[in-house]
Structure formats: structure tokens, C-alpha cells
Design a protein around this motif. Structure first.
Motif, PDB file in Angstrom:
ATOM      1  N   ARG A  10       0.835  -1.194   0.000  1.00 35.96           N
ATOM      2  CA  ARG A  10       0.000   0.000   0.000  1.00 35.96           C
ATOM      3  C   ARG A  10       0.877   1.254   0.000  1.00 35.96           C
ATOM      4  O   ARG A  10       1.894   1.316   0.693  1.00 35.96           O
ATOM      5  N   ASP A  50       2.037   5.241   0.716  1.00 32.16           N
ATOM      6  CA  ASP A  50       2.072   5.995   1.969  1.00 32.16           C
ATOM      7  C   ASP A  50       0.743   6.684   2.258  1.00 32.16           C
ATOM      8  O   ASP A  50       0.330   6.782   3.421  1.00 32.16           O
ATOM      9  N   TYR A  62      -2.077   5.288   4.568  1.00 30.23           N
ATOM     10  CA  TYR A  62      -1.953   5.356   6.028  1.00 30.23           C
ATOM     11  C   TYR A  62      -2.045   6.786   6.560  1.00 30.23           C
ATOM     12  O   TYR A  62      -1.784   7.025   7.737  1.00 30.23           O
ATOM     13  N   ASP A  63      -2.415   7.723   5.702  1.00 26.78           N
ATOM     14  CA  ASP A  63      -2.508   9.130   6.084  1.00 26.78           C
ATOM     15  C   ASP A  63      -3.977   9.554   5.996  1.00 26.78           C
ATOM     16  O   ASP A  63      -4.516   9.757   4.904  1.00 26.78           O
ATOM     17  N   LYS A  64      -4.636   9.716   7.148  1.00 22.93           N
ATOM     18  CA  LYS A  64      -6.073  10.002   7.172  1.00 22.93           C
ATOM     19  C   LYS A  64      -6.416  11.273   6.410  1.00 22.93           C
ATOM     20  O   LYS A  64      -7.482  11.374   5.778  1.00 22.93           O
ATOM     21  N   ASN A 120      -8.776   1.855  15.469  1.00 22.99           N
ATOM     22  CA  ASN A 120      -7.631   1.094  14.970  1.00 22.99           C
ATOM     23  C   ASN A 120      -7.313   0.074  16.051  1.00 22.99           C
ATOM     24  O   ASN A 120      -6.789   0.420  17.113  1.00 22.99           O
ATOM     25  N   ASN A 179      -3.721  -2.477  13.948  1.00 23.25           N
ATOM     26  CA  ASN A 179      -2.542  -1.895  13.303  1.00 23.25           C
ATOM     27  C   ASN A 179      -1.984  -0.731  14.128  1.00 23.25           C
ATOM     28  O   ASN A 179      -1.911   0.403  13.642  1.00 23.25           O
ATOM     29  N   ASP A 182       0.891   0.161  14.882  1.00 21.85           N
ATOM     30  CA  ASP A 182       2.093   0.810  14.337  1.00 21.85           C
ATOM     31  C   ASP A 182       1.751   1.800  13.228  1.00 21.85           C
ATOM     32  O   ASP A 182       2.636   2.544  12.779  1.00 21.85           O
ATOM     33  N   GLU A 183       0.499   1.797  12.788  1.00 18.53           N
ATOM     34  CA  GLU A 183       0.041   2.720  11.746  1.00 18.53           C
ATOM     35  C   GLU A 183      -1.206   3.455  12.244  1.00 18.53           C
ATOM     36  O   GLU A 183      -2.325   3.220  11.787  1.00 18.53           O
ATOM     37  N   GLY A 208      -2.419   6.229  11.645  1.00 19.16           N
ATOM     38  CA  GLY A 208      -3.153   6.968  10.633  1.00 19.16           C
ATOM     39  C   GLY A 208      -4.165   6.109   9.892  1.00 19.16           C
ATOM     40  O   GLY A 208      -5.063   6.629   9.226  1.00 19.16           O
ATOM     41  N   LEU A 209      -4.035   4.783  10.008  1.00 25.66           N
ATOM     42  CA  LEU A 209      -4.986   3.864   9.388  1.00 25.66           C
ATOM     43  C   LEU A 209      -6.136   3.600  10.353  1.00 25.66           C
ATOM     44  O   LEU A 209      -5.924   3.143  11.480  1.00 25.66           O
ATOM     45  N   ASP A 212      -8.883   1.092  10.919  1.00 30.08           N
ATOM     46  CA  ASP A 212      -9.175  -0.238  10.382  1.00 30.08           C
ATOM     47  C   ASP A 212     -10.570  -0.741  10.750  1.00 30.08           C
ATOM     48  O   ASP A 212     -10.945  -1.862  10.403  1.00 30.08           O
TER      49      ASP A 212
END
Length: 350
Positions: A175, A177, A180-182, A218, A221, A223-224, A226-227, A229
């Protein structure tokens, strides 16, 4: 434009694999693919589009095609935060616009699009592919409008996805970048749940609705952050209710990217759609189950014709909005953005 002239379109923004369905749908409906351009020509998806359509001219920039004479329609699957500005520029240049969902990622962008539509007299359509490109949903609409389940009082839509889905990653690349950036993809409710909001409005016949409550999270995930999920929405209109759940949890063992389902509850029965897979059941997708006062019925919808792209081409020629009424598209995105903005945030999401 005469009825014999080909509608000419350009693909501006080649960042999501949904562009393949959009291009193929328009070409299949008789439109002429006249040019392509994108912000980052090095992405795997952009490269694949060029390989698949080597005869189509490649412009140096999106603006070149947006302002080029002789192009009637701009189609875009750019990074989501770019879709609004691309649409506004194209509308102001006198082009109709077809955008991958989400059509925009902020309320300000939506207001700019509405203003540009009003001033230009052109239309802005968002490709809610989980309705427009899914034969079982088309069939369900026919059954609902034929009164097979009475008056619809609720829809229950789920839209699970898989982070590592190869079909959406163009050759197996990870995926990008922006995923993962809202601020760039708009959040899970703006992005994925706009599909289910579209279906709620369409099946219930509601012109508008309120967001009773919404949540994003979230949970898998951390570690991310901004995602997002996980997401859910409860909708209510004057005549119906809707529940929506979307997520990025599809396990590797499922043979497709997500077990998308829709249940439509009526006063005299219900319909369940298993759009993409019938787990441990029938092969393929587009499975429809109808339960009403007459009994139970299974309908294989794989051969049902979809009409979105044919309708779009006719809309360009005849200055109509038969593919999707303009106010419906505005309201769908308005509700998605409102749900996202008001959502309770849980887990590692930010």
C-alpha cells in the motif's frame, strides 16, 4: 453533441486500481479514451494503465487534459485528497466528472464541488462501485421496486476489506504511503462507508438522513495510527434506519478481498446479498437470497446487466443525470463526511 458523436474522456489521476473498471466501463459503453495523465507516473497502477492502453496519448500533467478542447468527460482515481480539486478544475473547464469514491475528503471540498456544478451546468458523479458495478445489487433494486419485500425499513451493509489485497495493489506492491494518512484518504467512513450510505439512500428511497452515531478505530494496526481499520455508522431517515460496518480485517484465508454483504429488510420480507463470495457455499459471487410471504428463493445474478457506464455516456450527450441523480451524490458524500467528522475515535486511531 449529436447522438452519433463519440463521448471523449480522459483519465486524470491513476493512483487506485478502481481506474481500470472506470476506463473499461466507459470504453465498453462506447466512449473514446482520448488521453491520460497523473501526478506520479511512476506508480505501478499508472504503468499498468499505460501498458493496457498503449495507443492512448499520455499528457505531461493533469491540467493539460483538464483544459484540452474536445474532451467531454474527466474520470479520476487520483489519491483521494486530490479528487476534489481535480473535479473542481474540470467542472470549471466545462467537463463532466466521474470520480472514484470517495469523491472528496472534506466538507470544504464538497462545497467547492457543489458550487462548481451549479456554475458550470456539468455533473459530478462518484463511482460507488459496490452498487453500480455489482449485478446482485441491481437485481435487488428491481425486486424492491417490484414490491417483493414490501416497504423497506432498514438496510444492514457490511464492507470488509483486506489491507494486502493484490488486486488493488497493482502487481503486488505494498500500500502507498497515502493509504496510512487520514488527511489524504479521508478516514474509513469517508472512504469505504460511502458505498453503504449510497445503498441505504437508494434502497430506502430517502433523500436525506441523519447520522445518529458513528465510530472509528484502529484495533489491529497500532504501528500505523493513521490507518482506521474499523468503522460503524447508524443512520436514520424519516422512513428507514441503516447500520453500516466497515473494516480492514479480511483474513488471508478468504479467496477474495472481502465478504461484502447487504441485507434489505422490508415489511413483507427481506433480501440478503452475498456480493463477492458465498463462504462454504456456491462458487463465484453475486448471490441473492429472497425471503417473503411466498417462500424462499435463491437467484444467481452473475448475468444481470449493469448500466452505470452506459447511463453516464448518455448523460453526457443528453445533459441528464440518470446514472446517479446529482443531489443523491451530494447527499451521500455529505453524510459520509459528517459521520467521519463526528465519529468517536477508539483504539490506536488518531
Amino acid at each position: 453533441m449529436t447522438s452519433t458523436q463519440a463521448v471523449r474522456f480522459a483519465a486524470v489521476g491513476l493512483d487506485h486500481a478502481h481506474i481500470f473498471g472506470q476506463i473499461a466501463g466507459l470504453v465498453g459503453a462506447g466512449a473514446e479514451f482520448a488521453g491520460m495523465a497523473t501526478d506520479d507516473p511512476s506508480t505501478a497502477i499508472a504503468q499498468r494503465v499505460r501498458e493496457r492502453y498503449p495507443e492512448v496519448p499520455v499528457a505531461a500533467s493533469p491540467d493539460e487534459l483538464i483544459n484540452q478542447d474536445g474532451i467531454d468527460l474527466i474520470v479520476t482515481a487520483a489519491v483521494p485528497d486530490r479528487r476534489g480539486p481535480i473535479a473542481v478544475a474540470a467542472l470549471r473547464a466545462g467537463k463532466d466528472v466521474v470520480a472514484d469514491k470517495p469523491g472528496c475528503v472534506t466538507v470544504d471540498q464538497l462545497e467547492e464541488i457543489e458550487k462548481a456544478v451549479s456554475q458550470s451546468g456539468r455533473f459530478w458523479s462518484v463511482t460507488f462501485s459496490e452498487r453500480f458495478e455489482v449485478p446482485s445489487v441491481i437485481k435487488a433494486g428491481e425486486l424492491v421496486r417490484a414490491g417483493k419485500i414490501g416497504t423497506v425499513v432498514q438496510t444492514l451493509g457490511i464492507g470488509p476489506h483486506r489491507v494486502g489485497d493484490r488486486a488493488h495493489l497493482a502487481g503486488g506492491d505494498g500500500r502507498p504511503d497515502w493509504f496510512y494518512d487520514k488527511n489524504r484518504y479521508g478516514g474509513i467512513l469517508t472512504d469505504i462507508a460511502s458505498h453503504q450510505i449510497d445503498q441505504f439512500l437508494w434502497f430506502t428511497g430517502a433523500r436525506t438522513a441523519e447520522v445518529v452515531t458513528s465510530t472509528v478505530g484502529n484495533f489491529a494496526n497500532p504501528d500505523e495510527p493513521g490507518l482506521q481499520d474499523f468503522g460503524e455508522i447508524l443512520l436514520r431517515s424519516d422512513n428507514a434506519q441503516g447500520y453500516i460496518r466497515v473494516d480492514w480485517y479480511t483474513p488471508a484465508g478468504l479467496p477474495t478481498w472481502g465478504d461484502g454483504r447487504l441485507t434489505i429488510l422490508g415489511t413483507d420480507g427481506y433480501i440478503e446479498l452475498r456480493k463477492y463470495v458465498d463462504i462454504a457455499g456456491r462458487d463465484g459471487g453475486d448471490h441473492l437470497f429472497l425471503v417473503n410471504q411466498e417462500g424462499t428463493q435463491y437467484i444467481d445474478c452473475a448475468q444481470v446487466k449493469t448500466t452505470y457506464y452506459t447511463d453516464l455516456v448518455r448523460d453526457v450527450r443528453e445533459r441528464t443525470t440518470s446514472a446517479a441523480p446529482q443531489e443523491h451524490t451530494f447527499e451521500t458524500m455529505r453524510l459520509a463526511l459528517t459521520a467521519q467528522q463526528q465519529a468517536t475515535v477508539r483504539g490506536a486511531a488518531r
